[in-house]
Motif scaffolding. Structure first.
Motif, PDB file in Angstrom:
ATOM      1  N   ALA A 147       6.133  20.736  -7.200  1.00 59.31           N
ATOM      2  CA  ALA A 147       7.503  21.790  -7.774  1.00 59.31           C
ATOM      3  C   ALA A 147       8.603  21.732  -6.869  1.00 59.31           C
ATOM      4  N   GLN A 148       8.222  21.214  -5.431  1.00 59.01           N
ATOM      5  CA  GLN A 148       9.278  21.385  -4.485  1.00 59.01           C
ATOM      6  C   GLN A 148      10.339  20.245  -4.955  1.00 59.01           C
ATOM      7  N   PHE A 157      10.856  18.970  -7.578  1.00 65.32           N
ATOM      8  CA  PHE A 157      11.740  18.849  -8.846  1.00 65.32           C
ATOM      9  C   PHE A 157      12.716  19.947  -8.280  1.00 65.32           C
ATOM     10  N   ARG A 158      12.313  20.836  -7.622  1.00 62.92           N
ATOM     11  CA  ARG A 158      13.537  21.969  -7.448  1.00 62.92           C
ATOM     12  C   ARG A 158      14.594  21.274  -6.689  1.00 62.92           C
ATOM     13  N   LEU A 172      14.197  18.592 -16.048  1.00 65.34           N
ATOM     14  CA  LEU A 172      13.620  18.883 -14.869  1.00 65.34           C
ATOM     15  C   LEU A 172      13.343  20.455 -14.751  1.00 65.34           C
ATOM     16  N   VAL A 173      14.259  21.343 -15.280  1.00 70.41           N
ATOM     17  CA  VAL A 173      13.803  22.748 -15.526  1.00 70.41           C
ATOM     18  C   VAL A 173      12.472  22.949 -16.246  1.00 70.41           C
ATOM     19  N   ARG A 213       9.957  21.347 -16.502  1.00 70.98           N
ATOM     20  CA  ARG A 213       9.018  20.794 -15.439  1.00 70.98           C
ATOM     21  C   ARG A 213       8.649  21.863 -14.512  1.00 70.98           C
ATOM     22  N   VAL A 214       9.684  22.317 -13.941  1.00 68.32           N
ATOM     23  CA  VAL A 214       9.443  23.418 -12.814  1.00 68.32           C
ATOM     24  C   VAL A 214       8.915  24.708 -13.323  1.00 68.32           C
ATOM     25  N   GLU A 215       9.379  25.151 -14.729  1.00 68.99           N
ATOM     26  CA  GLU A 215       8.946  26.345 -15.105  1.00 68.99           C
ATOM     27  C   GLU A 215       7.315  26.236 -15.506  1.00 68.99           C
ATOM     28  N   LEU A 228       5.230  24.185 -13.937  1.00 73.03           N
ATOM     29  CA  LEU A 228       4.459  24.301 -12.709  1.00 73.03           C
ATOM     30  C   LEU A 228       4.451  25.491 -12.105  1.00 73.03           C
ATOM     31  N   GLU A 229       5.421  26.327 -12.071  1.00 65.14           N
ATOM     32  CA  GLU A 229       5.368  27.608 -11.544  1.00 65.14           C
ATOM     33  C   GLU A 229       4.924  28.750 -12.489  1.00 65.14           C
TER      34      GLU A 229
END
Length: 439
Positions: free
Chosen positions: A410-411, A413-414, A430-431, A433-435, A437-438
């Motif tokens: 996640a880091q 991608f952020r 990317l947004v 993917r981050v959502e 993962l988190e």
């Protein structure tokens, strides 16, 4: 977009529309119109291109793509182009992010012929009506001012929006294109183009295209260096400014279950798990390893040197058939052996993060559980990650995010979201993917 659509506006579009009105009103090369006065309000790169276009075509009415199949079939032109070898890089960095965004990516040869056109399906269909299709000639000599043709003619990255196109038929397109150059001669061998609506000429687009082209040029440079490395008998290999050890053999270990050994003049061979581990460790320790250390790195705390020696006895004739000698005390390949992993480390040490990511194909021998291999794998992966997140440009970081080992990072991608421009077509993916993962 055409200025009348309302989606592009401003003095550049007004000047382009005015230039069209003046020049289109008189047939031939402007007729009685003072051509230089007519195009005076255009941006300099567009103005210079229009002047070339008028000299080549006489009038915007004569600007149309040409089918060059009668001179060279498209398949032959593709086969001749060195850009076929960097399609995976450009697909990963540009084409995949462009899908479902209204954008398409075109790759030309050195003459401006579209060799590959990929991306958003709806935009591909609309582009077909303007003959923006694979095989068509989009040089300035055919269509006048357009991003791919003008990038090649000017030798620089350009953005052409709406009415700035010389041909009235293609003013519904806006494009950003960057020349791509041969890594040895520096000569432009084609151009990479992003086409669509106003997003194709957004403030981020030119930087993104330059970064993607730079990554593709790194890939070509690696191919040239590797070919030179083989052709010279592995005498030397340049990574940045460093000269690698003299070596007679190369080992592929990244992203593969089993290592593959290559020696010039011999067919490459996939090694057994243990033999691959042994040679991987020897390639990482150029001064050699003692029997005790090598046994510990292969088998762990319960290692017995007699077990290692039996494995080495089976490896020695395999190497001997290829002109390589396995010497003891310490164990080493006398003629030298290098690996793709050491290439990555060389690029990282020279600060060439883009080349390191291009060379890195995945984790080192991911199926191996040998302690020494686990340590090498972890060190290389961590070193690459740290340098990419700290120093990489957008295109390099996007290429890095495609690696399987980064899928849950996640880091990473952020970090990409933090450096990508707000209008980048890659951001939505990317947004998401981050959502995920988190969540």
């Amino acid at each position: 977009m055409h200025p009348q659509s309302g989606e592009l506006a401003g003095p550049d579009q007004v000047a382009a529309a005015s230039a069209h009105s003046l020049i289109d009103s008189v047939p031939g090369t402007g007729g009685g119109v003072d051509v230089r006065s007519a195009v005076a309000g255009l941006r300099s790169v567009v103005r210079d291109s229009w002047l070339r276009s008028l000299q080549l075509l006489g009038s915007p009415a004569n600007a149309r793509p040409r089918d060059l199949d009668q001179f060279e079939p498209l398949a032959a032109a593709r086969e001749r182009s060195p850009l076929q070898h960097v399609l995976p890089v450009l697909d990963r960095l540009l084409v995949e992010p462009a899908r479902d965004t209204g954008l398409i990516v075109a790759i030309t040869n050195e003459q401006g012929r579209l060799l590959w056109v990929r991306g958003d399906r709806e935009t591909l269909r609309r582009a077909e009506h303007m003959d923006f299709v694979e095989g068509a000639d989009w040089s300035e000599a055919a269509v006048g001012t357009s991003a791919p043709g003008t990038a090649l003619a000017s030798g620089r990255g350009v953005q052409i929006a709406g009415a700035e196109h010389f041909s009235p038929a293609v003013q519904l397109l806006s494009c950003t294109a960057v020349p791509i150059r041969d890594p040895v001669s520096g000569v432009a061998i084609g151009a990479v183009d992003l086409t669509g609506d106003e997003r194709a000429v957004g403030p981020h687009s030119l930087a993104l295209m330059r970064a993607a082209v730079a990554a593709a040029e790194v890939e070509m440079r690696l191919a040239v260096l590797t070919a030179q490395h083989f052709a010279s008998g592995f005498d030397s290999f340049n990574a940045g400014d460093s000269v690698r050890m003299r070596a007679a053999a190369s080992l592929a270990t990244l992203g593969v279950q089993r290592a593959r050994l290559t020696v010039p003049g011999h067919a490459s061979i996939e090694l057994s798990g243990r033999h691959g581990e042994i040679l991987t460790l020897l390639s990482a320790h150029r001064d050699g390893l003692s029997a005790g250390r090598l046994a510990l790195d292969i088998y762990g705390e319960e290692a017995k040197e007699v077990t290692l020696r039996a494995e080495l006895a089976r490896l020695r004739p395999i190497l001997g058939e290829r002109g390589l000698e396995l010497a003891p005390r310490p164990y080493r390949v006398v003629q030298g052996i290098v690996s793709d992993a050491s290439d990555v480390l060389e690029f990282l040490s020279s600060g060439d993060t883009g080349a390191a990511v291009a060379r890195y194909r995945g984790e080192q021998l991911p199926a191996s559980d040998a302690p020494g291999i686990r340590a090498l794998r972890s060190e290389l992966s961590a070193t690459l990650r740290d340098q990419v997140l700290a120093t990489a440009d957008a295109a390099t970081l996007l290429a890095y995010l495609e690696l399987p080992e980064v899928a849950a990072d996640a880091q990473a991608f952020r970090t990409a979201l933090a450096i990508l421009p707000s209008g980048s077509p890659a951001r939505s993916r990317l947004v998401a993917r981050v959502e995920a993962l988190e969540a």
